[in-house]
Design a protein around this motif. Structure first.
Motif, PDB file in Angstrom:
ATOM      1  N   TYR A  12     -12.606  44.235  -8.261  1.00  0.00           N
ATOM      2  CA  TYR A  12     -12.978  43.113  -7.391  1.00  0.00           C
ATOM      3  C   TYR A  12     -12.157  41.888  -7.754  1.00  0.00           C
ATOM      4  CZ  TYR A  12     -17.045  45.765  -5.807  1.00  0.00           C
ATOM      5  OH  TYR A  12     -17.862  46.723  -5.252  1.00  0.00           O
ATOM      6  N   CYS A  14     -11.484  37.459  -6.744  1.00  0.00           N
ATOM      7  CA  CYS A  14     -12.045  36.289  -6.076  1.00  0.00           C
ATOM      8  C   CYS A  14     -11.163  35.072  -6.311  1.00  0.00           C
ATOM      9  CB  CYS A  14     -13.490  36.018  -6.510  1.00  0.00           C
ATOM     10  SG  CYS A  14     -13.745  35.779  -8.262  1.00  0.00           S
ATOM     11  N   ARG A  28     -16.052  31.874  -0.572  1.00  0.00           N
ATOM     12  CA  ARG A  28     -16.425  33.163   0.018  1.00  0.00           C
ATOM     13  C   ARG A  28     -15.349  33.649   0.984  1.00  0.00           C
ATOM     14  NH1 ARG A  28     -22.847  33.952   0.946  1.00  0.00           N
ATOM     15  NH2 ARG A  28     -23.380  33.839  -1.280  1.00  0.00           N
ATOM     16  N   GLU A  31     -15.872  37.905   5.031  1.00  0.00           N
ATOM     17  CA  GLU A  31     -17.018  38.810   5.141  1.00  0.00           C
ATOM     18  C   GLU A  31     -18.284  38.174   4.564  1.00  0.00           C
ATOM     19  OE1 GLU A  31     -13.487  40.347   5.865  1.00  0.00           O
ATOM     20  OE2 GLU A  31     -13.898  40.032   3.733  1.00  0.00           O
ATOM     21  N   THR A  33     -18.830  37.169   1.307  1.00  0.00           N
ATOM     22  CA  THR A  33     -19.166  37.490  -0.081  1.00  0.00           C
ATOM     23  C   THR A  33     -18.228  36.748  -1.040  1.00  0.00           C
ATOM     24  OG1 THR A  33     -17.743  39.448  -0.060  1.00  0.00           O
ATOM     25  CG2 THR A  33     -20.056  39.760   0.524  1.00  0.00           C
ATOM     26  N   ASP A  34     -18.706  36.545  -2.271  1.00  0.00           N
ATOM     27  CA  ASP A  34     -17.912  35.829  -3.269  1.00  0.00           C
ATOM     28  C   ASP A  34     -16.725  36.645  -3.759  1.00  0.00           C
ATOM     29  OD1 ASP A  34     -19.524  33.547  -3.280  1.00  0.00           O
ATOM     30  OD2 ASP A  34     -20.874  34.372  -4.794  1.00  0.00           O
ATOM     31  N   THR A  36     -14.081  40.126  -3.442  1.00  0.00           N
ATOM     32  CA  THR A  36     -13.419  41.022  -2.490  1.00  0.00           C
ATOM     33  C   THR A  36     -12.983  42.287  -3.216  1.00  0.00           C
ATOM     34  OG1 THR A  36     -12.581  39.163  -1.178  1.00  0.00           O
ATOM     35  CG2 THR A  36     -11.435  41.279  -0.940  1.00  0.00           C
TER      36      THR A  36
END
Length: 527
Positions: A12, A14, A28, A31, A33-34, A36
């Motif tokens: 992931y 960010c 964010r 999508e 969310t914090d 990706t």
């Protein structure tokens, strides 16, 4: 002047920036969310999808989806997709571009100036590859910093009045580092670091995948192996990750394994999960022990805090085991986002300092004003020092004339304070030698070794020797490892002034390759 911090993770990623009151804030994605997923799906040669949608597609089109790219950084290999060969730098560039594009959409400002984090144990090759990935994505990479340093910056900002010695245990999706850091008077000093960039949460997932497949085969011995089918394997990987996350808060979780029309409902207990992954946790504890021993040799033996960073530290066994081994209560320091936040703080501070050094006080003041910083906070930023250490040993290949065997003479050693520079004379082996090879090597294993096979060649070049010289003619070699862990090597023949400057080009990517990849990437639609 907007600057950003990027945590380019194995599983992931960010991106973060500084808000109007001076706080680091993760932005964010589109999508909502914090973080990706660091997964790339090639819908076609000119249309690429990054993130959750790419991860979902892995079940249906596994051959067109690439993940765990970070583990390939610094290696001379490619991944074939749709008839094209993509380097790790190019694949990482797609992820970086997704993060930067989403940030621009969210903030309305161009997300171009960035600091990118890497595991502390990344060497010069991996760091150089990461910088090139940023350039391919069209970003201005202000600096490359280690993840534990970024986490320590976040921790130090949250605890500004305290001088502390902290042990950062960073277990991410694909890499593991442990680092001893001293926070003194607002300054950050890395004492030592160690790690394994092929150990992380993905390995815990892999053990669970193998266990689920084994249980399915036991229940349906006449059916095929689910791991022989790419789609089933990808579904198992998703299910394993979800089970791992579920077992952080629950003691039981059931996974339905479906393959060739058969179904096996496999109940997984937290106890069983910890049993089949115990050796992985043991490895992190062993590395942590090595780090503490190195710190002790440097005069550090008392610790104020044990800070846990990385999403995989949420597994209950991690904190429990570490408290038992070390006698320190672990602190979960915003494990998923602390690194990106620290990188954003560092990006802001480094840009602010550079503006002051360039005499651009008005721009620096405007930048500080936008972030709501007081005069005292500005002074602290301008004066803050960050000292770090080399993650690996670096040297060149020499010939031992006594036994006619090649070995590596190291000029920079692991945990030497950075920036580090050392100059040493090396000598020709034969009479009338017309040239000398300069092969730059980086420590590959856990410990420094003179054996060539225990090191990795990261750069090579040839320097001319004047004609008619006897064996033993000197060539001066200088190694300079900068504060970002990037290596510069120079060889000089003093009589003629002949000079060889080596840059660490990894993965076969020269500067020309980087520019070509950047131009090619600009024609690809990334979403």
């Amino acid at each position: 002047m907007a600057v950003y911090g990027i945590d380019l993770g194995t599983t992931y990623s960010c991106i973060a920036s500084i808000d109007e009151v001076g706080r680091p804030t993760v932005l964010r994605n589109l999508e909502g969310t914090d973080t990706t997923p660091s997964v790339v799906y090639f819908e076609s040669g000119d249309n690429v999808v990054v993130g959750a949608a790419a991860k979902d597609t892995a079940v249906l089109e596994p051959d067109n989806v690439v993940s765990l790219i970070k583990r390939d950084m610094g290696r001379d290999l490619t991944r074939p997709v749709h008839g094209f060969e993509y380097t790790p730098e190019e694949l990482s560039a797609f992820i970086l571009l997704k993060l930067a594009t989403d940030a621009r959409t969210t903030t309305g400002e161009d997300a171009r100036d960035v600091v990118v984090t890497v595991p502390a144990y990344f060497g010069a090759a991996e760091r150089d590859a990461t910088r090139k990935a940023g350039r391919i994505a069209g970003l201005n990479v202000i600096d490359i910093i280690s993840e534990p340093i970024a986490a320590a910056i976040t921790y130090g900002v949250l605890n500004p009045e305290q001088d502390r010695t902290i042990l950062v245990y960073d277990l991410g999706g694909g890499t593991f580092d442990t680092t001893v850091i001293a926070l003194k008077g607002g300054h950050i000093e890395v004492v030592c670091t160690d790690g394994d960039h092929e150990l992380g949460g993905a390995d815990w997932d892999e053990r669970l995948v193998e266990y689920l497949a084994e249980r399915f085969r036991a229940e349906h011995p006449d059916a095929g192996d689910p791991l022989d089918d790419k789609q089933t394997e990808q579904q198992l990987r998703r299910d394993a990750e979800e089970a791992k996350k579920a077992l952080t808060s629950r003691t039981q979780h059931t996974v339905r394994v479906m393959h060739e029309g058969r179904v096996a409902a496999v109940e997984v207990s937290r106890e069983k999960f910890e049993e089949i992954t115990k050796d992985l946790l043991d490895r992190t504890v062993e590395i942590t022990g090595r780090t503490l021993a190195t710190a002790s040799e440097k005069g550090v033996s008392d610790y104020d805090d044990l800070v846990l960073v990385g999403g995989s530290t949420k597994m209950p066994a991690v904190a429990a085991r570490l408290e038992t081994e070390l006698g320190l209560p672990p602190k979960l320091q915003d494990p998923d986002l602390a690194v990106a936040k620290g990188a954003a703080l560092y990006a802001f501070e480094e840009t602010f300092r550079r503006l002051l050094l360039q005499g651009a006080e008005e721009r620096a003041e405007e930048m500080a004003s936008r972030a709501g910083l007081s005069a005292e906070q500005q002074r602290q930023i301008a004066n803050r020092q960050i000292k770090t250490v080399a993650s690996r040993a670096f040297g060149i290949v020499v010939l031992d004339r006594a036994n006619n065997l090649e070995q590596v003479a190291h000029l920079v050693h692991a945990n030497d304070e950075l920036p580090a520079a050392r100059t040493e004379d090396f000598f020709t082996v034969n009479d009338d030698q017309t040239a000398a090879d300069v092969r730059v090597m980086e420590q590959a294993g856990a410990a420094e070794s003179a054996e060539v096979t225990d090191n990795t060649e990261i750069a090579t070049g040839v320097i001319k020797v004047p004609p008619g010289k006897k064996a033993g003619w000197p060539i001066e070699v200088t190694f300079a490892l900068d504060a970002s862990g990037l290596l510069h090597v120079t060889a000089v023949e003093k009589e003629t002034g002949e000079r060889l400057e080596l840059t660490v080009d990894v993965g076969g990517m020269s500067e020309e390759d980087v520019e070509r990849s950047r131009a090619a990437l600009s024609r690809v639609q990334v979403s």
